[in-house]
Design a protein around this motif. Structure first.
Motif, short mmCIF file in Angstrom:
data_model
loop_
_atom_site.label_atom_id
_atom_site.label_comp_id
_atom_site.label_asym_id
_atom_site.label_seq_id
_atom_site.Cartn_x
_atom_site.Cartn_y
_atom_site.Cartn_z
N ASP A 20 13.76 -1.39 8.88
CA ASP A 20 15.19 -1.07 8.81
C ASP A 20 15.52 0.19 8.00
O ASP A 20 16.60 0.76 8.15
N SER A 21 14.62 0.63 7.14
CA SER A 21 14.83 1.81 6.30
C SER A 21 16.16 1.76 5.54
O SER A 21 16.86 2.75 5.41
N GLU A 22 16.48 0.58 5.03
CA GLU A 22 17.67 0.42 4.19
C GLU A 22 17.48 -0.73 3.22
O GLU A 22 16.50 -1.45 3.29
N ALA A 23 18.38 -0.88 2.31
CA ALA A 23 18.39 -1.94 1.29
C ALA A 23 17.23 -1.83 0.30
O ALA A 23 16.86 -2.80 -0.33
N GLY A 24 16.65 -0.66 0.18
CA GLY A 24 15.57 -0.42 -0.78
C GLY A 24 14.23 -0.26 -0.10
O GLY A 24 13.90 -0.99 0.82
N PRO A 25 13.45 0.72 -0.54
CA PRO A 25 12.14 0.96 0.06
C PRO A 25 11.07 0.03 -0.48
O PRO A 25 11.22 -0.57 -1.54
N GLY A 26 9.97 -0.07 0.24
CA GLY A 26 8.77 -0.71 -0.29
C GLY A 26 7.99 0.32 -1.07
O GLY A 26 8.02 1.52 -0.76
N PHE A 27 7.29 -0.11 -2.12
CA PHE A 27 6.50 0.80 -2.94
C PHE A 27 5.12 0.19 -3.15
O PHE A 27 4.99 -0.93 -3.60
N LEU A 28 4.09 0.94 -2.78
CA LEU A 28 2.70 0.50 -2.90
C LEU A 28 1.97 1.43 -3.85
O LEU A 28 1.98 2.65 -3.67
N ASN A 58 -2.29 10.60 -7.47
CA ASN A 58 -2.48 10.70 -8.91
C ASN A 58 -3.98 10.71 -9.16
O ASN A 58 -4.59 9.68 -9.32
N GLU A 59 -4.57 11.90 -9.16
CA GLU A 59 -6.02 11.99 -9.29
C GLU A 59 -6.47 11.36 -10.58
O GLU A 59 -5.75 11.38 -11.55
N PRO A 60 -7.66 10.80 -10.65
CA PRO A 60 -8.58 10.92 -9.56
C PRO A 60 -8.53 9.79 -8.54
O PRO A 60 -9.01 9.95 -7.43
N LEU A 61 -7.97 8.64 -8.84
CA LEU A 61 -8.18 7.49 -7.98
C LEU A 61 -6.95 6.71 -7.56
O LEU A 61 -7.05 5.72 -6.88
N GLN A 62 -5.77 7.09 -8.00
CA GLN A 62 -4.57 6.31 -7.72
C GLN A 62 -3.68 7.03 -6.71
O GLN A 62 -3.50 8.24 -6.79
N VAL A 63 -3.13 6.25 -5.78
CA VAL A 63 -2.20 6.78 -4.79
C VAL A 63 -0.96 5.89 -4.81
O VAL A 63 -1.07 4.66 -4.77
N ASP A 64 0.22 6.51 -4.87
CA ASP A 64 1.49 5.79 -4.81
C ASP A 64 2.18 6.14 -3.49
O ASP A 64 2.30 7.32 -3.16
N ILE A 65 2.62 5.12 -2.77
CA ILE A 65 3.29 5.33 -1.49
C ILE A 65 4.65 4.66 -1.52
O ILE A 65 4.76 3.46 -1.72
N ILE A 77 -3.56 3.52 5.46
CA ILE A 77 -3.00 2.57 4.50
C ILE A 77 -1.60 3.06 4.15
O ILE A 77 -1.42 4.25 3.86
N GLY A 78 -0.62 2.15 4.17
CA GLY A 78 0.72 2.62 3.84
C GLY A 78 1.78 1.54 3.80
O GLY A 78 1.49 0.36 3.68
N VAL A 79 3.03 2.01 3.90
CA VAL A 79 4.20 1.14 3.86
C VAL A 79 5.01 1.36 5.14
O VAL A 79 5.25 2.50 5.52
#
Length: 173
Positions: free
Chosen positions: A151-159, A53-60, A145-147
């Motif tokens: 287990d890749s189940e029961a809901g993802p992590g969001f950063l 999300n320019e210019p400075l935000q990143v969602d993972i 930098i990331g998530v």
């Protein structure tokens, strides 16, 4: 920089709802961060996603495809020594032992589970974690930098990250 009321919705089976975007207008102590953000590369193992999300935000958004472990991360090689700082918010529907936010600094180009230690620098793992992180790096280092999900189940992590300072050279390879 506000936490979204809900990043998950049942209709999209765990996909993030776009609630708002944030901009950082005061950039007098940093170099051209728009260039910095758009030059990061991404690595996905699973059904996660990365949104710049320019210019400075990143969602993972981490993986949640029911296929073992996986990751979603951004990475870039630095051409001079320096540091970067970002504010973050982290959300998950899963437990902290299953999904977490991490950063990793190495002289080697990151290549998923072949040469990365996803547990060496965990900075968020519980729903609602937030704060500020500063990462120091040397010339030639790769910063990731990331998530990560075990287990890749029961809901993802969001950063969600908002870069506030990046010193050193803006010339990425």
């Amino acid at each position: 920089f506000e936490a979204p009321e809900s990043i998950f919705n049942e209709e999209t089976q765990g996909a993030r709802e776009v609630v708002s975007t944030t901009t950082f207008d005061d950039c007098n102590d940093c170099y051209n961060q728009t260039t910095a953000i758009t030059n990061w590369q991404e690595s996905l193992d699973g059904d996660g996603s990365i949104t710049f999300n320019e210019p400075l935000q990143v969602d993972i958004l981490g993986p949640n495809d029911l296929i073992d472990d996986g990751w979603s991360y951004i990475y870039v090689q630095m051409t001079k020594s320096g540091s970067l700082t970002f504010d973050y918010e982290y959300f998950t529907e899963d437990g902290p032992e299953y999904d977490w936010a991490f950063y990793y600094v190495s002289q080697d180009e990151p290549n998923g589970d072949i040469n990365m230690d996803f547990e060496s620098n965990i900075f968020a793992s519980s729903d609602g974690d937030s704060g500020t992180i500063t990462i120091d790096y040397s010339v030639g280092d790769w910063v990731s930098i990331g998530v990560y999900s075990t287990d890749s189940e029961a809901g993802p992590g969001f950063l969600s990250m908002l870069f506030t300072h990046l010193e050193g050279n803006a010339n990425y390879q």
